[in-house]
Design an enzyme around this catalytic site. Structure first.
Site, PDB file in Angstrom:
ATOM      1  N   GLU A 138     -52.054 -20.017  39.122  1.00 33.99           N
ATOM      2  CA  GLU A 138     -52.352 -20.388  40.651  1.00 33.99           C
ATOM      3  C   GLU A 138     -50.966 -19.785  41.510  1.00 33.99           C
ATOM      4  OE1 GLU A 138     -53.540 -24.663  41.600  1.00 33.99           O
ATOM      5  OE2 GLU A 138     -52.736 -24.189  43.600  1.00 33.99           O
ATOM      6  N   HIS A 169     -49.294 -20.824  51.315  1.00 35.98           N
ATOM      7  CA  HIS A 169     -50.223 -20.456  49.938  1.00 35.98           C
ATOM      8  C   HIS A 169     -51.040 -19.137  50.312  1.00 35.98           C
ATOM      9  CE1 HIS A 169     -52.646 -21.106  46.637  1.00 35.98           C
ATOM     10  NE2 HIS A 169     -53.651 -20.961  47.316  1.00 35.98           N
ATOM     11  N   LYS A 198     -52.960 -34.285  41.337  1.00 34.51           N
ATOM     12  CA  LYS A 198     -53.246 -32.916  40.554  1.00 34.51           C
ATOM     13  C   LYS A 198     -52.160 -31.842  41.370  1.00 34.51           C
ATOM     14  CE  LYS A 198     -54.947 -28.326  41.281  1.00 34.51           C
ATOM     15  NZ  LYS A 198     -53.916 -27.384  41.583  1.00 34.51           N
ATOM     16  N   ASP A 219     -50.050 -29.871  23.965  1.00 31.16           N
ATOM     17  CA  ASP A 219     -51.693 -30.272  24.337  1.00 31.16           C
ATOM     18  C   ASP A 219     -51.423 -30.857  25.946  1.00 31.16           C
ATOM     19  OD1 ASP A 219     -53.946 -31.472  24.410  1.00 31.16           O
ATOM     20  OD2 ASP A 219     -53.795 -32.237  22.343  1.00 31.16           O
TER      21      ASP A 219
HETATM   22  C1  MEV Z   1     -52.791 -27.734  45.236  1.00 31.15           C
HETATM   23  O1  MEV Z   1     -52.819 -26.998  44.270  1.00 31.15           O
HETATM   24  C2  MEV Z   1     -52.041 -28.770  45.519  1.00 31.15           C
HETATM   25  C3  MEV Z   1     -51.944 -29.699  46.517  1.00 31.15           C
HETATM   26  O2  MEV Z   1     -53.371 -29.920  47.191  1.00 31.15           O
HETATM   27  C4  MEV Z   1     -51.316 -31.093  46.106  1.00 31.15           C
HETATM   28  C5  MEV Z   1     -51.521 -32.233  47.274  1.00 31.15           C
HETATM   29  O3  MEV Z   1     -52.442 -32.277  48.019  1.00 31.15           O
HETATM   30  O4  MEV Z   1     -50.649 -32.950  47.124  1.00 31.15           O
HETATM   31  C6  MEV Z   1     -51.454 -29.184  47.658  1.00 31.15           C
END
Ligand code: MEV
Length: 435
Positions: free
Chosen positions: A85, A375, A262, A278
């Site tokens: 990513e 991003h 995430k 793992d």
């Molecule tokens: C993207 O890979 C991760 C985010 O969505 C985490 C978040 O929203 O805190 C930017």
């Protein structure tokens, strides 16, 4: 603001890959062979892959990058991250730089015991089973340790056995679940504890005259937690408040908590992959830990304390520096060398720290300028490749797509296709240069 000592790793992103490798090799004390493994000059041996899994037909390359500026417990650590990513490594490094300048990262562990579960699915005489298991607790521990002599010799082994009573969800009686609590030293411990649980099964059935069902480790390793704390001193109150508010949102809403977490795992999974650990086990453990109160919660917490912003991470992070493929995967070996860790506990604490910093970077961006611009600026190279650009066209494409992003505040594959057509119209030699 702290003045940072000039590091070999400063400005790594501005160097060529070969110069970057020079610096990484010197900083981490890597051998020429380690360098060849990283650069791909020494290709990953497919015969080794054949022994990892079944029905092997090839290997799946993922880029390995390094995140910089991490000063964890006072030591500068270069973080190897295997991830596909865009912008994770840039965000981690930029946020770590901010933390290094304005604050600190501290880590610690709580406990060292993993859990194996031996389930008795439908116990006829709960009181009798509990009594004999309790009376024979010492013998069961001795029997368990007899099947893992190597671990016992290294100072680990089964320390205790706990008995849990669980009502069956079908209202058809009671389960008993034995928790075999084991110190795995520097292994993740899955194979060790699964073998112990299966070895105990016949003795438990004999003692209790009850049937044993599943014998398997639990990934909810709440007896072995990795913790990290980040402090940013005298933070801009607007930024601090924004990050605190973002945490409240995640505490109140599982839809947001999932994305919040995430973002934390964006920092953790790439290290797990790079070190041959793992990551499914760690993911399962972290999510289960986050749901332990009955509502899914964020794994990190950020609060303003006076003028400082203080963040915490606490979760199970069952990793190993021995066992699994950590020792047999050549890149995993180099990644561990880069991190300068020998102990599983140190690796787990580094993962906790990077996850917390990664989360800080995301929350700072989300509560101020948003993440799209940063991003997508980095993602323009991927769009160019997806549109069919050749390697030598990527810089020109990035420049053009950057302008689209600036103008439209968004950019997508259609823009990339249009830009590529336009580039090739204005420079018809562009596509043929590499042929
Ligand atoms: C993207 O890979 C991760 C985010 O969505 C985490 C978040 O929203 O805190 C930017």
């Amino acid at each position: 603001m702290k003045k940072l000592a000039h590091s070999l790793l400063e400005g790594l992103h501005r160097l060529t890959r070969s110069e970057r490798l020079d610096r990484v090799q010197e900083f981490c004390g890597l051998s020429p062979e380690d360098r060849r493994v990283l650069s791909g000059e020494q290709p990953f041996p497919i015969e080794v892959a054949e022994h990892f899994i079944e029905n092997v037909v090839g290997v799946f390359p993922i880029p390995l990058g390094v995140a910089t500026h991490f000063h964890i417990d006072g030591r500068e650590v270069l973080i190897p991250m295997a991830v596909e990513e865009t912008s994770i490594i840039a965000a981690a490094s930029a946020t770590a730089k901010w933390v290094a300048r304005e604050g600190s990262i501290r880590t610690y562990s709580k406990g060292n015991l993993i859990i194996g579960q031996v389930q008795m699915p439908n116990v006829r005489n709960v009181a009798h089973a509990k009594r004999v298991l309790h009376e024979n607790r010492g013998d069961l521990i001795a029997l368990a340790n007899a099947c893992i002599p190597g671990l016992v010799a290294r100072g680990g082994g089964v320390r205790d056995i706990a008995i849990r009573e669980i009502a069956r969800p079908d209202d058809e009686g009671m389960m008993l679940v034995l928790h075999i609590l084991c110190d795995p030293c520097d292994a993740m411990g899955a194979n060790l504890i699964n073998q112990v649980c299966e070895a105990l099964k016949p003795r438990i059935e004999l003692l209790t005259d009850e049937r044993v069902g599943l014998c398997i480790l639990s990934n909810l390793v709440d007896g072995k937690l990795a913790c990290a704390e980040v402090i940013i001193r005298n933070v801009d109150p607007l930024i601090g408040k924004g990050i605190e508010e973002a945490t409240l949102f995640a505490k109140a809403d599982p839809y947001r908590a999932a994305t919040h977490n995430k973002g934390v795992l964006n920092g953790i999974d790439p290290i797990l992959i790079a070190t041959g650990n793992d990551w499914r086990a760690v993911e399962a453990g972290i999510h289960a830990y986050c749901a332990r109160s009955g509502s899914y919660q964020p794994v990190t917490d950020w609060k303003m304390v006076g003028g400082d912003l203080v963040g915490h991470f606490e979760a199970p992070l069952a990793v190993g520096t021995v066992g699994g493929v950590t020792r047999s995967h050549p890149v995993a070996q180099v990644a561990l060398k880069m991190l300068g860790v020998n102990r599983a506990d140190e690796l787990a604490r580094i993962c906790a720290a990077v996850g917390l910093v990664q989360n800080l970077g995301a929350l700072k961006a989300l509560s101020t300028v948003g993440i799209v611009k940063g991003h997508m600026q980095l993602h323009t190279a991927n769009l160019a490749i997806a549109a069919g650009a050749e390697v030598h066209e990527i810089s020109a494409m990035r420049e053009r797509l950057g302008k689209v992003l600036e103008r439209e505040k968004r950019v997508n594959l259609s823009d990339a296709l249009a830009c590529l057509a336009d580039l090739r119209k204005t420079d018809p030699t562009a596509v043929s240069q590499i042929h």
